[in-house]
Design an enzyme around this catalytic site. Sequence first.
Site, short mmCIF file in Angstrom:
data_model
loop_
_atom_site.label_atom_id
_atom_site.label_comp_id
_atom_site.label_asym_id
_atom_site.label_seq_id
_atom_site.Cartn_x
_atom_site.Cartn_y
_atom_site.Cartn_z
N GLY A 8 0.82 -1.20 0.00
CA GLY A 8 0.00 0.00 0.00
C GLY A 8 0.86 1.26 0.00
N CYS A 9 0.25 2.36 -0.39
CA CYS A 9 1.02 3.61 -0.51
C CYS A 9 1.47 4.15 0.84
CB CYS A 9 0.22 4.65 -1.29
SG CYS A 9 -1.46 4.92 -0.68
N PHE A 10 0.54 4.28 1.80
CA PHE A 10 0.93 4.70 3.14
C PHE A 10 1.95 3.72 3.72
CE2 PHE A 10 -3.12 7.27 3.92
CZ PHE A 10 -2.44 8.48 4.10
N ALA A 11 1.68 2.43 3.53
CA ALA A 11 2.56 1.40 4.09
C ALA A 11 3.98 1.53 3.55
CB ALA A 11 2.00 0.02 3.78
#
Length: 324
Positions: free
Chosen positions: A133-136
């Site tokens: 994921g992008c935040f991750a």
Amino acid sequence: MITVGIVGGAGYTAGELLRLLVNHSKVTIDFVFSTSNAGNYISQVHQDLVNTNLKFTSTIHKNVDVVFLCLGHGNSTAFLQENVFSEKTRIIDLSNDFRLQQKASFQHRSFVYGLPEFQKEAIKKAKNIANPGCFATAIQLALLPLVKSNLLNSSVHINATTGATGAGVSPSETTHFSWRDNNFSVYKAFTHQHLDEIQETLTCLQSNFNKELFFIPNRGNFSRGIFASIYLNFDNTIEEVFEMYGDFYKNEPFTFISKSPIHLKQVVNTNNCIIHLQKHNNTLLITSVIDNLLKGASGQAVQNMNLMFGFEETEGLHLKASTF
């Protein structure tokens, strides 16, 4: 040369994949699947791709070398249940369907978590990839050197802001211009879905990590990018921290450590992550910036493809940010 298929071709991540792959020297785009746009030129949807005559299709070719699934969360599983690819076809999934270890096996396929700075050798051998994921991505890259050295020993406070493209191409109340412009908001405080994959990676590298991750995601009034601010208790000197991070990322082509404060425009439209470190008494502040559609999605997916097929890791990803 390898043949590539893209499923879910009308979305933001597919558009970015196409922008990268049409200029990739090792790739031929075989099909771009979109039932809602079948028969239309891709440039009618992705208007920056005026230099291609590719069209959307409603059929897949099951023998392509690699297929990218650019579908909403939960939809990749449903698509693969209805559409069977050959055993030689490798899958790179950009949803969250297969990221967690308990969900990494599906039918006869096993998915490797595709954060190159975390497990590059496993990615090189993988047949299927679950793209992070992008935040991750932004948060894990900020913390990996600490857990690798077994030095993450306090609760972690995370405040991260994403642009409007993080919500996908389908319009909603919170992506409407009149709502988003000159506005700022918190959403999914402490419960964001990326927390689970972050936790798995951290405990994989530091098995005794059992502290809380306090994550506050925000919506920003800009189109793309993620700015993450992370702070925690930490005793080592700032010089030791810079040395640790520099050593950890010295062979990584897309992750950079900055001695100066950072900002989003340094990374937007690139596959780069830039990290800045600062100490205040016993508190370590880590800031991390990425482009949510590139290093947080499509760019990282191409990076993973390059590793899987033995290409140069940077192939097709020589991109420059526009800072003005």
